[in-house]
Design a protein around this motif. Structure first.
Motif: not given
Length: 488
Positions: A193, A197, A199, A203-204, A206-207, A210-211, A293, A462, A465
Motif C-alpha cells: 500500500a 499504491k 498511500m 492512510a495505511v 486508517k485503512m 477501518k478493516e 487527506s 486515493d 496517493s
C-alpha cells in the motif's frame, strides 16, 4: 516559601527499620534498638510529632521489594511525609543505585532523608554534597554496567539472537524469530500500500483500523506504528540492536552509525530491494498527512516556480463568488516571494493536460533526461549510505581500541564498508545506453495513463496517493505553464 513550610508542618515524620535474619545472627542488630535511637534523635531535634514506624523484619537489603518499604514509598508519593529517618544508609539498601533512586523520589516530593550514624541529611549543605559524591560514584557504576551489557548484547546479536520483544509479523521461540503467517500477510499489505499504491502512513493506519485489523496488542494502528513497521530492518532479514536511545524519558532513534547490525540472520518477510525502495520514500520529501487527506488534488505536491516553496490552498473572490486558489506559502506567510496566485481549477486542469502531453511526447531525448535525474537521486541516496558506513566503521575502531570487540569483528565491518563503496562505484559506471529506453518509455506511458484514468473515477485522496507513486513534484511557472517532474 511560607506555603512549603506550612505544608511540611502538616506532614508526618517516618522512621524505617530493617534487619535480615543473617544480620541478627551475625551482628546482633536489634529492631528495638533502631527504634529507640531514632525516636531519641527526634526528641533531641525538638520534633514533637510522633513518628510513623515502618519495620521490615527478616528482609534482605538486596531487594527493595519489602512490604513496609513499599508502604513507606506509597506515603511519600501521596505527599504525607516530610522526613524519613534510618540508623544507617544500608537499612534502606546496600545497593547504591537503589538507594539513589529512592532519594531522588524523596527529593521529588520534598522529603528529607536522614541517616543518624553517617550524619547524613539531604536537607543540609553537607548532606547534599555527600549525595552529589554518591551520585558521581553511581554514574560511574552505571556506565560500567552499560559497557558490560553492551558487550554482551553485541555477542548475542552476532549469534542471531533476538534481544527484545518480537516485532509484528513474528513470534519469539528460544530467543529466535519465527514468522507468524497471518501477521506477515498484513506486513506485506502495508508495504504494498505504501510503495505501490502511494498511500502514506496515516492512510495505511486508517485503512487497517477501518478493516478492524488489530495490532499485536489489540490497539488501533497509528501513523507512528505504521512508520515503525516500514522502517524495521528485521523484515528484510537484518538484525539491528542499539538502534534506540532508551536512557531518557523520550526515546530517540540513534545515528545509524551507532547501530549494531547483522545481515541475513532473520527470516525474511519483505524482499530487500522492496525494503530499500520504501526507505528511499520514507527518507525523501514526505507529504504531510493533512496534505494527503485534503480535498485538493495538488495539495502538498505543487511548488512555486519562482522560489521553490510549497503552494498552499486558499480562497479568493467576492462573498458570493468565492473560488479556490493556489498561493506561494513564502508569499503568503513571509512576503519574500513576488509570485501571484492561481485559480486551483485552472492549475489542476493544466496538470491533467500536462500528463496527457507527457504520454504523447516521450521520445529518445526526454527519457534519457528522466533516467539521468533518477540516477542523480540514487547516487545521492547511496552516498548518504556510504557516509553512514564510514561513521559506523569509525565507531567500531573506537570499540576495538577499548577492547570491546575483536579484530575479526573490525575486519568484518571494514569489508562491509568496502562493499558499500564498491556499490557506489558500480552505480557511477552505469551509462545511459545500458538502459532499455523503449521499455522505460512504455512503463512511463502505462503509469501516466493509469494516473489519468484514476483522476476521473477515484476519490481525490486515493487519486493523490497514486499520483505520489509517479510524480515527484509539480511547479507552476506562469499562467498556463507547468512543469511535472516524474519518478522512474
Amino acid at each position: 516559601m511560607a506555603n512549603n513550610i506550612e505544608k511540611n508542618v502538616d506532614r508526618s515524620i517516618a522512621i524505617y527499620c530493617r534487619v535480615s535474619t543473617d544480620e541478627q545472627a551475625r551482628e546482633g542488630v536489634s529492631l528495638d534498638e533502631q527504634q529507640v535511637r531514632l525516636k531519641a534523635y527526634c526528641r533531641a531535634m525538638g520534633w514533637d510529632l510522633t513518628p510513623l514506624v515502618f519495620v521490615d523484619d527478616g528482609y534482605s537489603a538486596k531487594s527493595t521489594d519489602r512490604p513496609q518499604l513499599n508502604k513507606l514509598l506509597a506515603k511519600v508519593k501521596a505527599g504525607e511525609l516530610s522526613k524519613i529517618m534510618v540508623t544507617k544508609l544500608d537499612r534502606m539498601s546496600r545497593r547504591l543505585l537503589d538507594l539513589l533512586k529512592m532519594i531522588d523520589l524523596f527529593q521529588e516530593h520534598d522529603v528529607s532523608f536522614i541517616s543518624i550514624s553517617e550524619s547524613f541529611d539531604t536537607n543540609t549543605p553537607s548532606g547534599r554534597l555527600t549525595l552529589q559524591v554518591l551520585g558521581a560514584v553511581a554514574e560511574f557504576e552505571r556506565e560500567r554496567i552499560r559497557e558490560r551489557v553492551f558487550e554482551n548484547m553485541i555477542h548475542a546479536a552476532k549469534g542471531g539472537k533476538w534481544l527484545t520483544q518480537s516485532p509484528y509479523g513474528y513470534r519469539l521461540f528460544d530467543k529466535e524469530l519465527v514468522i507468524h503467517e497471518e501477521e506477515a500477510k498484513i506486513v506485506k499489505r502495508v508495504y504494498e500500500a505504501y510503495l505501490d499504491k502511494g498511500m502514506g502512513c496515516f492512510a495505511v493506519a486508517k485503512m487497517l483500523n477501518k478493516e478492524g485489523i488489530p495490532s499485536r496488542f489489540n490497539k488501533e494502528w497509528s501513523l507512528r506504528s505504521v512508520k515503525l513497521m516500514l522502517t524495521n530492518p528485521a523484515y528484510k532479514g537484518t538484525l539491528v540492536w542499539n538502534r534506540v536511545d532508551s536512557s531518557k524519558k523520550n526515546r530517540k532513534v540513534k545515528d545509524e552509525s551507532e547501530w549494531v547490525s547483522l545481515d541475513e540472520c532473520l527470516p525474511v518477510i519483505i524482499d530487500e530491494d522492496k525494503w530499500e525502495e520504501v526507505q528511499k520514500r520514507v527518507n525523501g520529501n514526505q507529504i504531510a498527512p493533512r496534505a494527503v487527506s485534503s480535498p485538493h488534488l495538488l495539495g502538498g505536491l505543487l511548488k512555486c516556480g519562482n522560489c521553490g516553496s510549497g503552494m498552499s490552498i486558499g480562497w479568493s473572490g467576492s462573498k458570493n463568488n468565492r473560488y479556490r486558489v493556489y498561493r506561494c506559502s513564502a508569499n503568503k506567510n513571509k512576503g519574500t516571494c513576488t509570485s501571484k496566485q492561481y485559480r486551483a481549477d485552472d492549475v489542476e486542469q493544466w496538470f491533467k493536460e500536462g500528463l496527457k502531453r507527457l504520454v504523447d511526447s516521450l521520445d529518445e531525448t526526454l527519457v534519457p533526461m528522466i533516467i539521468e535525474q533518477q540516477m542523480e537521486k540514487d547516487l545521492s541516496y547511496i552516498q548518504n549510505r556510504i557516509e553512514v558506513a564510514r561513521k559506523r566503521y569509525g565507531r567500531k575502531v573506537e570499540a576495538y581500541s577499548a577492547d570491546l570487540i575483536t579484530i575479526e569483528d573490525l575486519k568484518l565491518e571494514k569489508d562491509r564498508m568496502e562493499q558499500d563503496i564498491e556499490l557506489l562505484n558500480g552505480l557511477k559506471l552505469i551509462q545511459e545506453d545500458q538502459f532499455d529506453i523503449e521499455k522505460i518509455k512504455k512503463e512511463i506511458q502505462k503509469k501516466t495513463s493509469k494516473v489519468l484514468e484514476s483522476l476521473d473515477v477515484l476519490t481525490i485522496e486515493d487519486a493523490k496517493s497514486l499520483i505520489y507513486t509517479f510524480v515527484d513534484n509539480t511547479k507552476v511557472l506562469d499562467y498556463g505553464s507547468i512543469v511535472i517532474t516524474i519518478k522512474v
